[in-house]
Design a protein around this motif. Structure first.
Motif, mmCIF file in Angstrom:
data_model
loop_
_atom_site.group_PDB
_atom_site.id
_atom_site.type_symbol
_atom_site.label_atom_id
_atom_site.label_comp_id
_atom_site.label_asym_id
_atom_site.label_seq_id
_atom_site.Cartn_x
_atom_site.Cartn_y
_atom_site.Cartn_z
ATOM 1 N N GLU A 45 -8.329 -0.890 -2.359
ATOM 2 C CA GLU A 45 -8.777 -0.896 -0.973
ATOM 3 C C GLU A 45 -10.166 -1.513 -0.845
ATOM 4 O OE1 GLU A 45 -7.381 -0.236 1.897
ATOM 5 O OE2 GLU A 45 -5.466 0.076 0.894
ATOM 6 N N GLU B 291 -10.965 -4.684 1.399
ATOM 7 C CA GLU B 291 -11.978 -4.585 2.439
ATOM 8 C C GLU B 291 -12.984 -5.718 2.316
ATOM 9 O OE1 GLU B 291 -13.465 -3.455 5.864
ATOM 10 O OE2 GLU B 291 -11.696 -2.518 4.931
ATOM 11 N N HIS C 224 -5.969 3.012 -6.388
ATOM 12 C CA HIS C 224 -5.823 2.854 -4.939
ATOM 13 C C HIS C 224 -7.170 2.591 -4.289
ATOM 14 C CE1 HIS C 224 -5.650 4.468 -0.765
ATOM 15 N NE2 HIS C 224 -4.571 3.696 -0.738
ATOM 16 N N GLY D 136 0.799 -1.215 0.000
ATOM 17 C CA GLY D 136 0.000 0.000 0.000
ATOM 18 C C GLY D 136 0.835 1.269 0.000
#
Length: 649
Positions: free
Chosen positions: A617, A621, A613, A588
């Protein structure tokens, strides 16, 4: 389907669609024609693939689908056509394999050995060698004959022993001389003939001209005439770009092995033709004149990027001035189907490999030539590429690439046309020897065919008995080239759509002159194989209700795909979330670096990087949310399943 019934219906619009993959096996391909015709009554063929003899069957199936319905009516007649015998009792199938004059003596030895064992094999091979190499027989006999003559002339009490020595010299000399003669011919004539006994040329009944004419006939085109191309199969017009559309009417795929590079080439999707050239004088000995004329009139248009296209046109000009003169191979859409099939079926030693050329950029000379071309283009920005090809004196190194049997890499590419969630079945027809517990049924050919009818069927695979040095060596070679295919045969979501057709060592394979009754038996097994697939996957009312086999297959594919996704995404998330170190920052952290500090493959804008990005994510998640509960997709999923990984295209 009754194979004796001349009345069969091939609808213009069958109720269902399917994909089909066929295994290689030299003359075992006679199993396929009637089986394909049986499938065509219920299914429209959308994707067809194969390797070696399976590539021949795939090409004919695709041509017949293009010429539906007449194409399948013609395909039905194929088993009878290839078993028709001439005055010498040789079938058309046998006559297709026509050796070159220089390789004919070795070919006679090979064919003499077919379907023979033990002492009969030794006698047949030795007899064919005696007839094919009389000069070497005489040379090997000379020491023994000379010794015998000298003994007789000298006489005396030692005469019996001298004659015994002469006989021993004769017995030893002739086989040694014959072996040396055969090896001398193999090591010279076979490489000169493209590393094979038969190029496939030599008249209309030779393999390649016959195949060209048959493909045209099945597709409803003049035979031989202008060759059938991939553009014809795809259903695109002459004005369309010669590259595969997103949703072609029919896709045909096959594998060839580039021995020079040591790579597998999937034709045409991964091959593309770009960068490959051919010597028209050389390749004209492989293919009929009308095929060569078409290829010369349809060169590859080159890359889409203008700068790359300029360099490609200059390279083509240099190739024309090369020794030998080279022409660019057509783009995939303009490539004759017979060329692709022939590249896949080049069975080592029996059928010659196909020679193409490409620039070997591992050579310093080729890299220097490319640099010189770029410099010339920079200094002469408005000059045509053809002028550069003439004026740049340094030329690259064009290296011959030998394309041989696709079965060396994958003899049964059952992975062709795979989708995570299939919209239609992809059937596979596998060829294999009889099992010890299931010998050949002499009365019902359908008992010589097996299709799993439940989710445990086919999971055990097929073992290879090894009971001697030759079977041991054969098992080594077979495992090296087939282990991937063999592994896929037992996977969940694969094995239920593969029908297995058994045959023994007198049927198919290298048996080039099979009697009509043997070919008929094999063709009937092909029909039984198709019947089994149709019954399980189409059911009693094709297109009107979901069949049990197709529903089960779709569900198994869903379970295996999601279980594989769960496992792959878990490993992805574990590495992504892992804390970084000074030596290896967290993944990341790449998003916090300035754009110019990224190692390479940068986004074209900050907006694109932010979107990447955010979406990464979101994916992580979702995966973290999955981790909060038991691995639900892997619970109860098929245990014998594939795993997801990155592999070359």
């Amino acid at each position: 389907m009754n194979t004796e019934d001349p009345e069969r219906a091939y609808s213009e619009k069958p109720p269902l669609e399917c994909d089909l993959i066929m295994k290689g096996g030299i003359t075992s391909g006679v199993i396929y024609p009637l089986g394909v015709c049986r499938l065509a009554e219920t299914y429209r063929l959308r994707n067809v693939g194969g390797t070696s003899a399976g590539a021949i069957a795939a090409g004919m199936a695709a041509a017949a689908e293009t010429g539906r319905p007449a194409g399948f009516e013609a395909l039905e007649r194929l088993p009878d056509e290839i078993t028709e015998q001439d005055a010498r009792g040789e079938s058309l199938l046998f006559r297709l394999f026509r050796p070159a004059p220089t390789t004919r003596p070795v070919f006679r030895i090979l064919t003499a050995a077919l379907a023979k064992k033990g002492i009969a094999l030794v006698i047949a091979v030795f007899g064919a060698a005696l007839l094919g190499f009389p000069g070497w027989v005489l040379l090997g006999a000379l020491p023994g004959l000379a010794l015998a003559a000298a003994a007789v002339l000298s006489g005396g009490p030692a005469l019996p022993w001298a004659l015994v020595g002469a006989v021993l010299a004769l017995v030893a000399g002739v086989p040694v001389a014959l072996a040396w003669g055969v090896w001398s011919r193999l090591s010279t004539a076979v490489p000169a003939n493209g590393y094979g006994l038969c190029r496939g040329d030599g008249g209309p009944t030779a393999l390649t001209p016959w195949l060209h004419a048959k493909l045209n006939e099945l597709a409803g085109r003049p035979a031989p005439g202008v060759p059938l191309t991939f553009r014809d199969l795809w259903g695109i017009g002459e004005t369309d770009p010669p590259f595969e559309p997103d949703d072609p009417a029919l896709r045909l795929e096959m594998i060839s092995t580039n021995l020079t590079r040591g790579t597998r080439e999937r034709i045409p999707s991964e091959f593309q033709g770009l960068g490959y050239f051919y010597d028209p004088a050389q390749l004209g000995r492989w293919f009929p004149a009308e095929v060569m004329e078409w290829m010369a009139d349809h060169p590859h248009p080159g890359p889409a990027d203008e700068s790359d296209a300029w360099r490609y046109r200059a390279l083509c000009r240099q190739a024309r001035g090369n020794d030998p003169t080279l022409l660019p191979l057509p783009a995939p859409g303009d490539l004759p189907v017979v060329v692709a099939v022939r590249m896949s079926l080049s069975f080592p030693l029996l059928i010659s490999a196909v020679p193409l050329y490409a620039v070997d950029y591992s050579r310093e000379r080729s890299r220097d030539a490319a640099s010189a071309l770029r410099r010339w283009h920079k200094d002469n920005p408005g000059a045509p590429a053809e002028e550069a090809g003439d004026k740049v004196g340094l030329k690259p190194e064009f290296q011959i690439n030998w394309f041989s049997d696709g079965g060396l890499c994958s003899n049964f590419p059952v992975h062709f046309f795979d989708a995570p969630l299939p919209s239609r079945p992809t059937f596979g027809i596998n060829l294999r020897p009889f099992h010890a517990d299931h010998p050949r049924d002499l009365h019902d050919e359908c008992n010589n065919v097996y299709l799993p009818d439940n989710n445990l069927g086919g999971v055990l695979g097929w073992w290879r008995p090894i009971d001697g040095l030759i079977p041991f060596a054969s098992a080594i070679v077979g495992t090296m080239k087939d282990w991937v295919d063999n592994s896929q045969l037992t996977l969940s979501g694969y094995r239920d759509r593969i029908v297995h057709v058994s045959h023994d060592d007198t049927e198919g394979g290298m048996n080039l002159n099979m009697p009509p009754e043997v070919v008929k038996r094999l063709a009937e097994r092909g029909v039984c194989a198709a019947d089994a697939l149709v019954d399980r996957f189409a059911g009693a009312r094709p297109g009107s209700e979901a069949a049990e086999g197709w529903q089960n297959h779709r569900w198994v594919r869903y379970r295996t795909a999601m279980a594989g996704m769960e496992d792959w995404s878990r490993r992805l998330q574990f590495r992504y979330d892992r804390p970084g170190t000074a030596e290896s920052p967290a993944y990341g952290d790449f998003f916090s670096l300035p754009m110019n500090d990224l190692p390479g493959y940068r986004w074209d804008s900050e907006a694109s990087r932010k979107q990447a990005h955010d979406e990464t994510e979101e994916l992580m998640e979702l995966r973290r949310h999955w981790s909060e509960s038991p691995e639900v997709f892997e619970q109860g999923a098929p245990k014998h399943r594939p795993h997801l990984r990155l592999v070359p295209k």
